[in-house]
Design an enzyme around this catalytic site. Structure first.
Site, PDB file in Angstrom:
ATOM      1  CE  LYS A  27      -0.311  -0.191   5.130  1.00  9.90           C
ATOM      2  NZ  LYS A  27      -1.102  -0.881   6.159  1.00  9.90           N
TER       3      LYS A  27
ATOM      4  CE1 TYR B 142      13.199  31.782   4.241  1.00  5.72           C
ATOM      5  CE2 TYR B 142      13.268  29.538   4.170  1.00  5.72           C
ATOM      6  CZ  TYR B 142      13.117  30.531   3.743  1.00  5.72           C
ATOM      7  OH  TYR B 142      12.574  30.796   2.348  1.00  5.72           O
TER       8      TYR B 142
HETATM    9  C1  LIG Z   1      -0.435  -1.718   6.994  1.00  5.27           C
HETATM   10  C2  LIG Z   1      -1.086  -3.003   7.405  1.00  5.27           C
HETATM   11  C3  LIG Z   1      -0.240  -4.029   7.239  1.00  5.27           C
HETATM   12  C4  LIG Z   1       1.322  -4.101   7.344  1.00  5.27           C
HETATM   13  O1  LIG Z   1       1.803  -3.851   8.542  1.00  5.27           O
HETATM   14  P1  LIG Z   1       3.224  -3.639   8.859  1.00  5.27           P
HETATM   15  O2  LIG Z   1       3.438  -3.481  10.394  1.00  5.27           O
HETATM   16  O3  LIG Z   1       3.952  -2.629   7.960  1.00  5.27           O
HETATM   17  O4  LIG Z   1       3.998  -4.814   8.870  1.00  5.27           O
HETATM   18  C5  LIG Z   1      -0.861  -5.347   7.502  1.00  5.27           C
HETATM   19  N1  LIG Z   1      -2.352  -5.468   7.741  1.00  5.27           N
HETATM   20  C6  LIG Z   1      -2.871  -4.367   7.651  1.00  5.27           C
HETATM   21  C7  LIG Z   1      -4.386  -4.271   7.971  1.00  5.27           C
HETATM   22  C8  LIG Z   1      -2.548  -2.883   7.521  1.00  5.27           C
HETATM   23  O5  LIG Z   1      -3.004  -1.811   7.709  1.00  5.27           O
END
Ligand SMILES: *Cc1c(COP(=O)(O)O)cnc(C)c1O
Length: 349
Positions: free
Chosen positions: A35, A244
């Site tokens: 994702k 800055y």
């Molecule tokens: C993002 C996510 C994962 C992966 O989690 P990690 O901690 O990055 O391994 C797995 N399942 C769900 C539902 C997630 O939202």
């Protein structure tokens, strides 16, 4: 001068996936969570590399992400959508052959209405109170969905990165209570859950951050190297200031290198006057504030100013930088912006 570059070691991603796959045990499939463009590293390159290494199950957050990924994966790939079946997604889900993880009675109704013959899964809420069906709704919908044939039933752990947390066994017990005997493949563990041991593995594990070199998978190989080009150098006299707000003042004759990246590229402004950048293994302190597109770095002690300095690399990993910024590796990676040239190294086979 060349664009700032984000170098991604696909062999390290694959090695991390294989290591997590080995920990997931023989009877358990290991998916890959890709994702948010593979946590900012580029799903169109990362996911196919994992497919070649044997991964067949991929998770994205949104149907759009899944549709974009589909042409890059082989026919055997299953793409699960964590956000489920959202309004307006039916055509994307159908055309790209995505598997929505239905999260609510509304999503179940929407899916059965729009795509009665399309495969789906279910996400259950076992206590995180974020996403997924609650126990009563699941009890009501389960018989009908089971008859239809579900691809997967899953839930997500809130505290898996803290192995001793009492929430872990509590969610495990609730997951058993909601799914025992259901006869559908089950999944509970992300990276942290894999490390909690076999009780948490079920039929499929879903690592994300561990693939990309982040905690809590301490044995992970580093994947990302962020190299920022030097645009200009100047000599600053004692008493002069940099950047800055004049937040840094030279106490000695100082050589300042100006680098082409800033907070618009995901370099958190809170790192101003805090982090080092690296010339090989030599740390060079960031001086003054992080600007939108520029950083100023003290290179006085280098014999020669290199073409680039590394903010993330072998001597300062993603989690080390996250600690300095008061955040987590996930946020460091996913904040890395679109202006970097993403370069991929992979053993040619
Ligand atoms: C993002 C996510 C994962 C992966 O989690 P990690 O901690 O990055 O391994 C797995 N399942 C769900 C539902 C997630 O939202």
């Amino acid at each position: 001068m060349a664009q700032a570059s984000l170098n991604i070691d696909l062999d390290a991603v694959v090695a991390n996936w294989l290591a997590l796959d080995a920990r997931s045990g023989e009877a358990t499939r290991t998916a890959a969570v890709v994702k948010a463009d593979s946590y900012g590293l580029g799903a169109e390159r990362v996911a196919p590399a994992l497919y070649r290494a044997g991964a067949r199950d991929f998770f994205v957050a949104l149907a759009e992400e899944g549709a974009r990924l589909r042409p890059h994966l082989g026919e055997e790939a299953r793409i699960f959508v964590l956000g489920g079946h959202m309004a307006g997604d039916a055509a994307l889900i159908r055309d790209a052959g995505l598997i929505p993880m239905l999260n609510s009675p509304e999503q179940v109704a929407r899916h059965l209405e729009a795509l009665p013959d399309a495969t789906c899964g279910v996400q259950l809420d076992t206590g995180m109170n974020r996403l997924g069906m609650e126990a009563e709704d699941w009890e009501a919908a389960a018989p009908m969905l089971r008859d239809k044939g579900l691809a997967l039933v899953m839930s997500h752990l809130a505290c898996a990165d803290e192995p001793e947390h009492e929430m872990n066994p509590r969610q495990l017990a609730e997951f058993h209570r909601m799914t025992d005997g259901i006869g559908v493949p089950r999944s509970l563990a992300a990276t942290g859950g894999i490390l909690l041991g076999p009780d948490y593995h079920f039929d499929l594990t879903r690592p994300g951050i561990g693939l990309y070199g982040g905690r809590p998978f301490d044995a992970a190989l580093g994947v990302a190297r962020l190299s920022l080009p030097v645009i200009q150098t100047r000599v600053v006299q004692p008493g002069e200031t940099v950047g800055y707000g004049n937040t840094w003042e030279a106490e000695r004759v100082t050589t300042i290198a100006t680098l082409a990246a800033g907070y618009a590229d995901g370099i958190h402004r809170v790192l101003s006057n805090v982090t080092d950048l690296y010339a090989g293994d030599i740390p060079c302190p960031l001086r003054g504030r992080v600007s939108m597109d520029l950083l100023t770095v003290d290179v006085t002690d280098l014999g020669e100013v290199p073409d680039t300095l590394d903010l993330i690399g072998p001597y300062q990993g993603v989690d080390a930088l996250a600690d300095l910024a008061g955040t987590i590796g996930y946020e460091i990676l996913t904040a890395l912006g679109p202006r970097y040239a993403r370069r991929y190294s992979e053993q040619k086979t």
